[in-house]
Design an enzyme around this catalytic site. Structure first.
Site, PDB file in Angstrom:
ATOM      1  N   SER A 107       0.779  -1.140  -0.122  1.00  0.00           N
ATOM      2  CA  SER A 107       0.085   0.044  -0.021  1.00  0.00           C
ATOM      3  C   SER A 107       0.898   1.278   0.000  1.00  0.00           C
ATOM      4  O   SER A 107       1.810   1.209   0.367  1.00  0.00           O
ATOM      5  CB  SER A 107      -0.966   0.094   1.197  1.00  0.00           C
ATOM      6  OG  SER A 107      -1.588  -1.205   1.330  1.00  0.00           O
TER       7      SER A 107
HETATM    8  N1  SAH Z   1      -0.766  -4.547   4.175  1.00  0.00           N
HETATM    9  C1  SAH Z   1       0.152  -4.858   2.814  1.00  0.00           C
HETATM   10  C2  SAH Z   1      -0.852  -4.713   1.721  1.00  0.00           C
HETATM   11  C3  SAH Z   1      -0.809  -5.894   1.006  1.00  0.00           C
HETATM   12  S1  SAH Z   1      -1.900  -6.135  -0.481  1.00  0.00           S
HETATM   13  C4  SAH Z   1       1.452  -4.423   2.929  1.00  0.00           C
HETATM   14  O1  SAH Z   1       1.809  -3.645   3.576  1.00  0.00           O
HETATM   15  O2  SAH Z   1       2.107  -4.917   1.910  1.00  0.00           O
HETATM   16  C5  SAH Z   1      -3.316  -7.099   0.466  1.00  0.00           C
HETATM   17  C6  SAH Z   1      -3.215  -8.385   0.694  1.00  0.00           C
HETATM   18  O3  SAH Z   1      -4.602  -8.886   1.141  1.00  0.00           O
HETATM   19  C7  SAH Z   1      -2.745  -9.268  -0.286  1.00  0.00           C
HETATM   20  O4  SAH Z   1      -1.530  -9.817  -0.133  1.00  0.00           O
HETATM   21  C8  SAH Z   1      -3.733 -10.321  -0.685  1.00  0.00           C
HETATM   22  O5  SAH Z   1      -3.312 -11.568  -0.758  1.00  0.00           O
HETATM   23  C9  SAH Z   1      -4.363 -10.215   0.776  1.00  0.00           C
HETATM   24  N2  SAH Z   1      -5.903 -10.678   1.058  1.00  0.00           N
HETATM   25  C10 SAH Z   1      -6.751 -10.605   0.176  1.00  0.00           C
HETATM   26  N3  SAH Z   1      -7.919 -11.580   0.346  1.00  0.00           N
HETATM   27  C11 SAH Z   1      -7.396 -11.946   1.842  1.00  0.00           C
HETATM   28  C12 SAH Z   1      -8.188 -12.603   2.860  1.00  0.00           C
HETATM   29  N4  SAH Z   1      -9.556 -13.182   2.749  1.00  0.00           N
HETATM   30  N5  SAH Z   1      -7.377 -13.134   3.905  1.00  0.00           N
HETATM   31  C13 SAH Z   1      -6.108 -12.575   4.085  1.00  0.00           C
HETATM   32  N6  SAH Z   1      -5.493 -11.897   3.103  1.00  0.00           N
HETATM   33  C14 SAH Z   1      -6.211 -11.441   1.972  1.00  0.00           C
END
Ligand code: SAH
Length: 263
Positions: A107
């Site tokens: 993000s």
């Molecule tokens: N906070 C992260 C952002 C990652 S993007 C950072 O700092 O990098 C969002 C993430 O949510 C992705 O890796 C995706 O695989 C995950 N995601 C989507 N649906 C999900 C679910 N039901 N449970 C856990 N993770 C999920």
């Protein structure tokens, strides 16, 4: 008695419903002994000292309206360049999302600080227990771990769960727990949470998150704007109060989709 207000845990303009899935087991951190992980990335391309460039990122965040000094300090502390691939290190402190593999993104610093500032609003000291859905590369989890007593962070993609574990190793944060599982179910074993934050946007806020939010707690999540506005999401804040749930819809955002099941 458990607080169960008549709350539609979805935005009013959303039309389709998300079917609840049976809960999946969540493996706690350390449950994968012997798993191979990639070598830690070096902060190449940033010169000898990345703190100056982080400081300038924090100045920009403040100029964008982030005022919580605790949040700004955490953003100054956590080395974002350690969470992106070496080819992207040069862009690590720009206010942009970057690919982290498996079609996911880290993000934007602006969004991370905005959401955590919202979580902390009205909280004088550290947050209590926090649940993060979507560990991704672990960056936001690292920032949260500076500001909360305990952080439980769930990721549904094994490859990213492993990557985050490796990325976070250098921090030695004993209060940060990485979980491999479907975050749509939350993580009941750690509940109730003072704060819940989602890094992926679904059609609605899953009921499990509402159930696992502590009384007085706050949830911040991107939620899709429904069939009438395909592809659009808004940031939603939900406060659990003795009078019921209070929902506030804020600005438009752009997050990867919240998906169910593991991969
Ligand atoms: N906070 C992260 C952002 C990652 S993007 C950072 O700092 O990098 C969002 C993430 O949510 C992705 O890796 C995706 O695989 C995950 N995601 C989507 N649906 C999900 C679910 N039901 N449970 C856990 N993770 C999920």
């Amino acid at each position: 008695m458990k607080e169960r207000p008549s709350f539609p845990a979805r935005l009013d303009f959303s039309s389709s419903s998300v079917k609840a899935k049976p809960p999946l087991a969540i493996a706690a951190l350390g449950a994968q002994p012997g798993r191979q992980v990639s070598a830690p990335q070096l902060p190449s391309g940033l010169g000898l000292d990345s703190s100056a460039v982080r400081q300038s990122m924090v100045k920009k965040l403040a100029a964008q309206g982030i005022t919580d000094t605790w949040v700004l300090e955490a953003m100054r502390t956590v080395e974002r360049h350690r969470f992106v691939d070496s080819a992207l290190v040069g862009q690590a402190y720009e206010d942009t999302s970057l690919p982290i593999g498996l079609g996911q993104t880290i993000s934007k610093p602006g969004v991370v600080s905005r959401m955590i500032e919202l979580l902390r609003q009205g909280v004088p000291g550290k947050l209590g227990r926090v649940l993060e859905i979507g560990t991704g590369c672990g960056y936001q989890a690292a920032v949260l771990s500076q500001l909360a007593n305990e952080v439980y962070s769930i990721e549904r993609l094994r490859g990213l769960h492993d990557k985050a574990r490796e990325n976070l190793r250098h921090l030695h944060q004993a209060n940060l727990h990485l979980l491999f599982g479907d975050g749509m179910e939350g993580y009941a074993l750690g509940a109730p949470y003072a704060a819940i934050i989602a890094a992926a946007g679904g059609e609605a806020v899953p009921q499990a998150w509402i159930d696992q939010l502590a009384m007085g707690g706050r949830l911040v999540a991107p939620v899709s704007a429904g069939a009438n506005s395909p592809g659009k999401q808004a940031l939603v804040v939900i406060d659990k109060t003795p009078q019921g749930l209070k929902q506030t819809v804020l600005e438009g955002v752009h997050f990867v989709p919240l998906k169910s099941g593991l991969a």
